[in-house]
Design a protein around this motif. Sequence first.
Motif, PDB file in Angstrom:
ATOM      1  N   LEU A 202       0.741  -1.853  -0.136  1.00 18.57           N
ATOM      2  CA  LEU A 202       0.290   0.426   0.050  1.00 18.57           C
ATOM      3  C   LEU A 202       0.917   1.423   0.036  1.00 18.57           C
ATOM      4  O   LEU A 202       2.017   1.101   0.858  1.00 18.57           O
ATOM      5  N   LYS A 203       0.132   2.502  -0.385  1.00 16.67           N
ATOM      6  CA  LYS A 203       1.247   3.751  -0.699  1.00 16.67           C
ATOM      7  C   LYS A 203       0.550   4.384  -0.222  1.00 16.67           C
ATOM      8  O   LYS A 203      -0.384   4.869  -0.806  1.00 16.67           O
ATOM      9  N   PHE A 204       1.299   5.150   0.737  1.00 15.76           N
ATOM     10  CA  PHE A 204       0.793   6.108   1.594  1.00 15.76           C
ATOM     11  C   PHE A 204       1.260   7.940   1.481  1.00 15.76           C
ATOM     12  O   PHE A 204       2.796   7.351   1.048  1.00 15.76           O
ATOM     13  N   ALA A 205       0.581   8.901   1.322  1.00 12.50           N
ATOM     14  CA  ALA A 205       1.332   9.870   1.418  1.00 12.50           C
ATOM     15  C   ALA A 205       0.517  10.834   2.434  1.00 12.50           C
ATOM     16  O   ALA A 205      -0.569  10.212   2.555  1.00 12.50           O
TER      17      ALA A 205
ATOM     18  N   ASP B 170       5.219  14.638   3.567  1.00 10.19           N
ATOM     19  CA  ASP B 170       5.145  16.195   2.635  1.00 10.19           C
ATOM     20  C   ASP B 170       4.253  16.794   3.221  1.00 10.19           C
ATOM     21  O   ASP B 170       3.289  16.791   4.403  1.00 10.19           O
ATOM     22  N   SER B 171       4.412  18.129   2.724  1.00 10.31           N
ATOM     23  CA  SER B 171       2.844  18.641   2.861  1.00 10.31           C
ATOM     24  C   SER B 171       1.737  18.678   2.230  1.00 10.31           C
ATOM     25  O   SER B 171       2.107  18.172   1.356  1.00 10.31           O
ATOM     26  N   MET B 172       0.973  19.393   2.663  1.00 10.04           N
ATOM     27  CA  MET B 172      -0.576  19.111   1.927  1.00 10.04           C
ATOM     28  C   MET B 172       0.021  19.120   0.541  1.00 10.04           C
ATOM     29  O   MET B 172      -0.999  18.659  -0.133  1.00 10.04           O
ATOM     30  N   ALA B 173       0.171  20.182  -0.288  1.00  8.58           N
ATOM     31  CA  ALA B 173       0.674  20.709  -1.328  1.00  8.58           C
ATOM     32  C   ALA B 173       1.012  19.603  -1.908  1.00  8.58           C
ATOM     33  O   ALA B 173       0.544  18.528  -2.804  1.00  8.58           O
ATOM     34  N   VAL B 174       2.358  19.031  -1.275  1.00 12.27           N
ATOM     35  CA  VAL B 174       2.803  17.380  -1.904  1.00 12.27           C
ATOM     36  C   VAL B 174       2.061  16.619  -2.023  1.00 12.27           C
ATOM     37  O   VAL B 174       2.469  15.757  -3.317  1.00 12.27           O
ATOM     38  N   CYS B 175       1.196  16.348  -1.423  1.00 12.93           N
ATOM     39  CA  CYS B 175       0.854  15.260  -0.574  1.00 12.93           C
ATOM     40  C   CYS B 175      -0.661  15.010  -1.715  1.00 12.93           C
ATOM     41  O   CYS B 175      -0.971  13.585  -2.172  1.00 12.93           O
ATOM     42  N   GLU B 176      -0.822  16.294  -1.916  1.00 12.92           N
ATOM     43  CA  GLU B 176      -2.253  15.777  -2.852  1.00 12.92           C
ATOM     44  C   GLU B 176      -1.669  15.770  -4.158  1.00 12.92           C
ATOM     45  O   GLU B 176      -2.289  15.360  -4.878  1.00 12.92           O
ATOM     46  N   GLN B 177      -0.371  16.546  -5.053  1.00 13.82           N
ATOM     47  CA  GLN B 177       0.260  16.729  -5.959  1.00 13.82           C
ATOM     48  C   GLN B 177       0.104  14.651  -6.558  1.00 13.82           C
ATOM     49  O   GLN B 177       0.002  14.361  -7.259  1.00 13.82           O
ATOM     50  N   MET B 178       0.642  13.967  -5.357  1.00  7.51           N
ATOM     51  CA  MET B 178       0.984  12.837  -5.645  1.00  7.51           C
ATOM     52  C   MET B 178       0.245  12.500  -6.161  1.00  7.51           C
ATOM     53  O   MET B 178      -0.210  10.922  -6.650  1.00  7.51           O
ATOM     54  N   LEU B 179      -1.226  12.165  -5.211  1.00 11.05           N
ATOM     55  CA  LEU B 179      -2.686  11.666  -5.264  1.00 11.05           C
ATOM     56  C   LEU B 179      -3.075  11.556  -6.301  1.00 11.05           C
ATOM     57  O   LEU B 179      -4.050  10.347  -7.418  1.00 11.05           O
ATOM     58  N   ILE B 180      -3.539  13.278  -7.323  1.00  4.28           N
ATOM     59  CA  ILE B 180      -3.395  13.401  -7.826  1.00  4.28           C
ATOM     60  C   ILE B 180      -2.955  12.575  -8.820  1.00  4.28           C
ATOM     61  O   ILE B 180      -3.539  12.493 -10.148  1.00  4.28           O
ATOM     62  N   HIS B 181      -1.599  12.449  -9.187  1.00  2.00           N
ATOM     63  CA  HIS B 181      -1.205  11.961  -9.989  1.00  2.00           C
ATOM     64  C   HIS B 181      -0.709  10.382 -10.164  1.00  2.00           C
ATOM     65  O   HIS B 181      -0.260   9.870 -11.290  1.00  2.00           O
ATOM     66  N   GLY B 182      -1.130  10.224  -9.137  1.00  2.00           N
ATOM     67  CA  GLY B 182      -1.669   8.370  -9.094  1.00  2.00           C
ATOM     68  C   GLY B 182       0.088   7.495  -8.398  1.00  2.00           C
ATOM     69  O   GLY B 182      -0.096   6.693  -8.644  1.00  2.00           O
TER      70      GLY B 182
ATOM     71  N   LEU C  37      -8.920  21.008  -2.163  1.00  2.00           N
ATOM     72  CA  LEU C  37      -8.408  21.113  -3.614  1.00  2.00           C
ATOM     73  C   LEU C  37      -8.934  19.986  -4.691  1.00  2.00           C
ATOM     74  O   LEU C  37      -8.801  20.557  -5.859  1.00  2.00           O
ATOM     75  N   LEU C  38      -8.822  19.231  -3.831  1.00  2.00           N
ATOM     76  CA  LEU C  38      -8.928  17.535  -5.047  1.00  2.00           C
ATOM     77  C   LEU C  38     -10.638  18.336  -4.962  1.00  2.00           C
ATOM     78  O   LEU C  38     -11.876  18.279  -4.982  1.00  2.00           O
ATOM     79  N   ALA C  39     -10.445  17.995  -6.903  1.00  2.00           N
ATOM     80  CA  ALA C  39     -11.821  17.400  -7.332  1.00  2.00           C
ATOM     81  C   ALA C  39     -12.757  16.484  -6.697  1.00  2.00           C
ATOM     82  O   ALA C  39     -12.537  15.040  -6.937  1.00  2.00           O
ATOM     83  N   PRO C  40     -13.778  16.900  -6.503  1.00  2.00           N
ATOM     84  CA  PRO C  40     -15.062  16.073  -5.741  1.00  2.00           C
ATOM     85  C   PRO C  40     -15.689  14.313  -6.825  1.00  2.00           C
ATOM     86  O   PRO C  40     -16.239  13.837  -6.453  1.00  2.00           O
ATOM     87  N   ASP C  41     -15.396  14.586  -7.907  1.00  2.00           N
ATOM     88  CA  ASP C  41     -15.816  14.135  -8.804  1.00  2.00           C
ATOM     89  C   ASP C  41     -15.028  13.137  -9.973  1.00  2.00           C
ATOM     90  O   ASP C  41     -15.518  11.530 -10.213  1.00  2.00           O
ATOM     91  N   GLN C  42     -13.294  13.060  -8.455  1.00  2.00           N
ATOM     92  CA  GLN C  42     -12.623  12.239  -8.966  1.00  2.00           C
ATOM     93  C   GLN C  42     -12.152  11.523  -7.858  1.00  2.00           C
ATOM     94  O   GLN C  42     -11.351  10.700  -8.007  1.00  2.00           O
ATOM     95  N   PHE C  43     -12.549  11.798  -6.651  1.00  2.00           N
ATOM     96  CA  PHE C  43     -11.575  11.791  -5.360  1.00  2.00           C
ATOM     97  C   PHE C  43     -13.013  11.288  -4.711  1.00  2.00           C
ATOM     98  O   PHE C  43     -13.920  12.050  -4.497  1.00  2.00           O
ATOM     99  N   ILE C  44     -12.471  10.765  -3.661  1.00  5.55           N
ATOM    100  CA  ILE C  44     -13.564  10.679  -2.588  1.00  5.55           C
ATOM    101  C   ILE C  44     -12.890  10.332  -1.202  1.00  5.55           C
ATOM    102  O   ILE C  44     -11.889   9.593  -0.840  1.00  5.55           O
TER     103      ILE C  44
END
Length: 297
Positions: free
Chosen positions: A93-96, A127-139, A155-162
């Motif tokens: 399992l991979k976590f940010a 990492d910071s919240m901003a970097v963690c969000e980017q890691m999730l966005i990029h998969g 900041l994550l799009a609600p139609d793409q993330f839960i």
Amino acid sequence: MELVWLEDLSALAEYGSFVRAAEARHITQPAFSRRVRSLENWMGVELFIRTPHGATLTEAGRQILPGAQEAARHLYRLRNEAQEVAGVSARSLKFAATHSLSFTFFPRWLRSSEAGAPIEAVQLHSDSMAVCEQMLIHGQVQFLLCHRHPDVPPLLAPDQFISKKVAEDVLVPLASASSHFDTSPAALPYLAYTHESGLGRIVAHRLRGKEDYLHLQPLFSSHLAAVLMSMALESKGVAWLPKSLTEQELHEGRLVRALDESWDIPLEVHLTRPKANLGQSAEAFWARAGMDPPSVT
């Protein structure tokens, strides 16, 4: 076309600054700029409007951004699926996770989340919240563990993330027990979070409109709650710190409340994931997580 170009596109759109986006991507600003230009050359159009104040997406850039982000996530999912089929990452399992949750909360929470089904391997990126969000966005990771507040949407799009709540926490205004500064609201030296911090977004929302009353003048800022805690322990000022991070210091009396409980900020700890299928082991973990959310308050 290179995968990193798609990730760079998303980072620059997020930060609006070549310097800040390059820092988040851990490369030099000239190298980052060359990669963005390479993507634009490949696309055959300019994706950003460059000004002395930063960079904003062109109409073409806005149009392709969601598709570029999904393409990056899809490529990482393909890699994960291939590794899982080959047995390379059978139960990995991979976590940010934001720094404030990585130090003390994450190990305890992960143990309780195993629920009799041991996880063979875990990768934690802190990492910071901003970097963690980017890691999730990029998969690059399957899950994001972070603090949330109901009035501060992610900041994550609600139609793409839960997401789901897995715990509760609270931000408390704390200072060193040995501090000698005047703790009246009009004279509080303030240790602040920077814009990269998710906790910073939450504290800024809570204090908006209260600046005239509190007269808070930031003396020091960092995106790391642990750094702000260290500064508070050195009697440098007051910081809003998660109780989950400061339990030992509070128990030992090294940190004390600087303002009354009306200034506390209740938090939720959320586990966030893409809506797309994550693979057998990750889906099984998601199904178990969040049952009977523990409280650290």
